[in-house]
Design an enzyme around this catalytic site. Sequence first.
Site, mmCIF file in Angstrom:
data_model
loop_
_atom_site.group_PDB
_atom_site.id
_atom_site.type_symbol
_atom_site.label_atom_id
_atom_site.label_comp_id
_atom_site.label_asym_id
_atom_site.label_seq_id
_atom_site.Cartn_x
_atom_site.Cartn_y
_atom_site.Cartn_z
ATOM 1 N N ASP A 1 -8.092 3.850 1.195
ATOM 2 C CA ASP A 1 -7.169 4.241 2.262
ATOM 3 C C ASP A 1 -7.971 4.693 3.487
ATOM 4 O O ASP A 1 -8.734 5.654 3.402
ATOM 5 C CB ASP A 1 -6.326 5.407 1.703
ATOM 6 C CG ASP A 1 -5.267 5.877 2.677
ATOM 7 O OD1 ASP A 1 -5.293 5.443 3.839
ATOM 8 O OD2 ASP A 1 -4.424 6.681 2.251
ATOM 9 N N ASN B 1 2.384 1.365 4.348
ATOM 10 C CA ASN B 1 2.725 0.076 4.996
ATOM 11 C C ASN B 1 2.430 0.107 6.503
ATOM 12 O O ASN B 1 3.110 -0.552 7.296
ATOM 13 C CB ASN B 1 4.187 -0.335 4.728
ATOM 14 C CG ASN B 1 4.525 -1.781 5.125
ATOM 15 O OD1 ASN B 1 5.656 -2.079 5.472
ATOM 16 N ND2 ASN B 1 3.585 -2.673 5.071
ATOM 17 N N CYS C 1 0.870 -1.178 0.000
ATOM 18 C CA CYS C 1 0.000 0.000 0.000
ATOM 19 C C CYS C 1 0.909 1.231 0.000
ATOM 20 O O CYS C 1 2.079 1.144 -0.390
ATOM 21 C CB CYS C 1 -0.971 -0.018 1.178
ATOM 22 S SG CYS C 1 -0.165 -0.010 2.792
ATOM 23 N N CYS D 1 -1.275 0.565 7.371
ATOM 24 C CA CYS D 1 -2.709 0.243 7.502
ATOM 25 C C CYS D 1 -3.098 -0.952 6.619
ATOM 26 O O CYS D 1 -3.290 -2.062 7.104
ATOM 27 C CB CYS D 1 -3.588 1.446 7.134
ATOM 28 S SG CYS D 1 -3.345 2.889 8.203
ATOM 29 N N ARG D 2 -3.232 -0.712 5.314
ATOM 30 C CA ARG D 2 -3.829 -1.754 4.454
ATOM 31 C C ARG D 2 -2.931 -2.953 4.221
ATOM 32 O O ARG D 2 -3.388 -4.098 4.325
ATOM 33 C CB ARG D 2 -4.238 -1.136 3.103
ATOM 34 C CG ARG D 2 -5.379 -0.145 3.229
ATOM 35 C CD ARG D 2 -5.538 0.692 1.993
ATOM 36 N NE ARG D 2 -4.406 1.587 1.820
ATOM 37 C CZ ARG D 2 -4.193 2.361 0.769
ATOM 38 N NH1 ARG D 2 -5.059 2.335 -0.242
ATOM 39 N NH2 ARG D 2 -3.147 3.154 0.707
ATOM 40 N N SER D 3 -1.645 -2.723 3.884
ATOM 41 C CA SER D 3 -0.822 -3.898 3.539
ATOM 42 C C SER D 3 -0.455 -4.765 4.740
ATOM 43 O O SER D 3 -0.464 -5.997 4.609
ATOM 44 C CB SER D 3 0.402 -3.506 2.712
ATOM 45 O OG SER D 3 1.248 -2.624 3.390
HETATM 46 P P1 4NP Z 1 -1.712 2.760 4.185
HETATM 47 O O1 4NP Z 1 -2.355 4.087 4.826
HETATM 48 O O2 4NP Z 1 -1.180 3.138 2.831
HETATM 49 O O3 4NP Z 1 -2.865 1.821 4.106
HETATM 50 O O4 4NP Z 1 -0.607 2.315 5.151
HETATM 51 C C1 4NP Z 1 -1.715 5.306 4.902
HETATM 52 C C2 4NP Z 1 -0.840 5.565 5.930
HETATM 53 C C3 4NP Z 1 -0.246 6.806 6.022
HETATM 54 C C4 4NP Z 1 -0.512 7.782 5.084
HETATM 55 C C5 4NP Z 1 -1.373 7.526 4.043
HETATM 56 C C6 4NP Z 1 -1.963 6.271 3.951
HETATM 57 N N1 4NP Z 1 0.072 9.080 5.202
HETATM 58 O O5 4NP Z 1 -0.282 9.954 4.407
HETATM 59 O O6 4NP Z 1 0.921 9.288 6.078
#
Ligand code: 4NP
Length: 162
Positions: A130, A14, A11, A16-18
């Site tokens: 997201d 790294n 994602c 939340c989703r992945s």
């Molecule tokens: P992820 O979520 O891609 O599912 O880990 C996010 C985590 C942090 C951010 C964006 C998405 N950020 O903008 O910091």
Amino acid sequence: MSEPTKLLFVCLGNICRSPTAEGVMRHIVEQEGLADRFELDSAGTGSWHIGEAPDPRSTAHAEARGIAIGGKARQVSSADFDHYDLILAADEFNFRDLRSIAPTDELETKVKMLREFDPMSTPDDLDVPDPYYGGPNGFDDVIDLVEAACRGLLDSVLSETV
Ligand code: 4NP
């Protein structure tokens, strides 16, 4: 004994989703007694959260369903394209970024949208949205979406269609 199937979930951050997808997939293969047939990891296309544990909201929502998620965030690397059999993107942005950093055209074909493997998904709606800036429901939705995709992914790997 054949080599394990190596799957990398990717994602943006790294956190939340992945890591959720990695934990859900590990949970499924352990339930099915197939853990030794898989090597699983996750990574982010971005570098902001390198070294961080998963977002506590992701950890809590997964734990509420008996799913453990962990690890430390890392950024995807060109070596991942050699090592992993499939690189599974959480959304279209991740997919495009991954395709653009793939070292060769052949290795680029390892990049797939994770939700392609959900038999109930449709080609115009393959993102795992997201959840980072949203409310708690987003984290539950992530688990529902990745669980359906991971079950389909396991079926595809076992039937050797990927
Ligand atoms: P992820 O979520 O891609 O599912 O880990 C996010 C985590 C942090 C951010 C964006 C998405 N950020 O903008 O910091």
